[in-house]
Design an enzyme around this catalytic site. Structure first.
Site, PDB file in Angstrom:
ATOM      1  CE1 TYR A  97      -4.222  -1.677   0.250  1.00  0.00           C
ATOM      2  CE2 TYR A  97      -2.914  -3.233   1.529  1.00  0.00           C
ATOM      3  CZ  TYR A  97      -4.066  -2.926   0.829  1.00  0.00           C
ATOM      4  OH  TYR A  97      -5.052  -3.863   0.692  1.00  0.00           O
ATOM      5  CG  ASN A 121     -10.883  -1.543  -7.844  1.00  0.00           C
ATOM      6  OD1 ASN A 121     -11.389  -0.916  -8.765  1.00  0.00           O
ATOM      7  ND2 ASN A 121     -10.164  -2.638  -8.035  1.00  0.00           N
ATOM      8  CB  CYS A 129      -7.639  -3.795  -5.708  1.00  0.00           C
ATOM      9  SG  CYS A 129      -9.093  -4.827  -5.938  1.00  0.00           S
ATOM     10  CG  HIS A 130      -5.762  -9.269  -7.728  1.00  0.00           C
ATOM     11  ND1 HIS A 130      -6.487  -8.577  -8.681  1.00  0.00           N
ATOM     12  CD2 HIS A 130      -4.784  -9.935  -8.403  1.00  0.00           C
ATOM     13  CE1 HIS A 130      -5.980  -8.825  -9.879  1.00  0.00           C
ATOM     14  NE2 HIS A 130      -4.936  -9.643  -9.732  1.00  0.00           N
ATOM     15  CD  GLU A 156      -2.537 -11.254 -11.763  1.00  0.00           C
ATOM     16  OE1 GLU A 156      -1.520 -10.678 -11.326  1.00  0.00           O
ATOM     17  OE2 GLU A 156      -3.633 -10.677 -11.939  1.00  0.00           O
TER      18      GLU A 156
END
Length: 161
Positions: A97, A121, A129-130, A156
């Site tokens: 963050y 979001n 945002c993940h 991913e």
């Protein structure tokens, strides 16, 4: 649309009739602060959001790493800046963050406000945002649930599906 995370609810804003709808929201079942049901004036039009569905389907299949869609999320100027910074986090990578605050041109002291913007979001998955982690690298704060966050990061990294 159906997804590995359950039925996602997509909503968009129709253009003047000359193009596809701009994607406004993507939400998962049980997601905090998300629209659980379509609004009263909602019109079912699968053709208007066919491209977001196709791109999300390709993403879940491991065939797409970025999204190229017209977007229309609603939020304050601050939130818009944070959400735009999310788009700059590369596929398969994570940041904290604090790093996201820096990426958005904000003070590191704004980390709580940045976290609030990330949590709000409206474009789950499309605006990644993940990919934002706690300062220690922990899987913190994901409106759709930490288990889903873990699964998206595994997807991913090539370790899921």
């Amino acid at each position: 649309m159906e997804s590995p995370f359950g039925q996602l609810l997509l909503s968009g804003v129709l253009s003047d009739g000359s193009g596809p709808a701009a994607l406004a929201t993507v939400t998962a079942p049980g997601q905090k602060y998300a629209l659980a049901e379509p609004a009263d004036d909602w019109v079912y039009d699968p053709d208007a959001l066919a491209e977001p569905v196709a791109q999300l389907t390709a993403y879940f299949a491991g065939e797409r790493t970025t999204f190229d869609l017209p977007l229309a999320p609603v939020g304050t100027e601050f939130r818009q800046r944070i959400w735009a910074a999310l788009d700059r986090i590369p596929y398969g990578e994570t940041i904290t963050y604090g790093q996201l605050a820096d990426l958005a041109g904000e003070s590191p002291r704004a980390v709580r406000a940045v976290g609030g913007a990330v949590g709000a979001n409206p474009l789950l998955i499309v605006r990644p945002c993940h990919r934002v982690l706690g300062a220690s690298g922990s899987l913190t704060g994901f409106a759709a649930g930490v288990d889903r966050k873990r699964r998206l990061l595994e997807l991913e990294s090539g370790t899921l599906f």
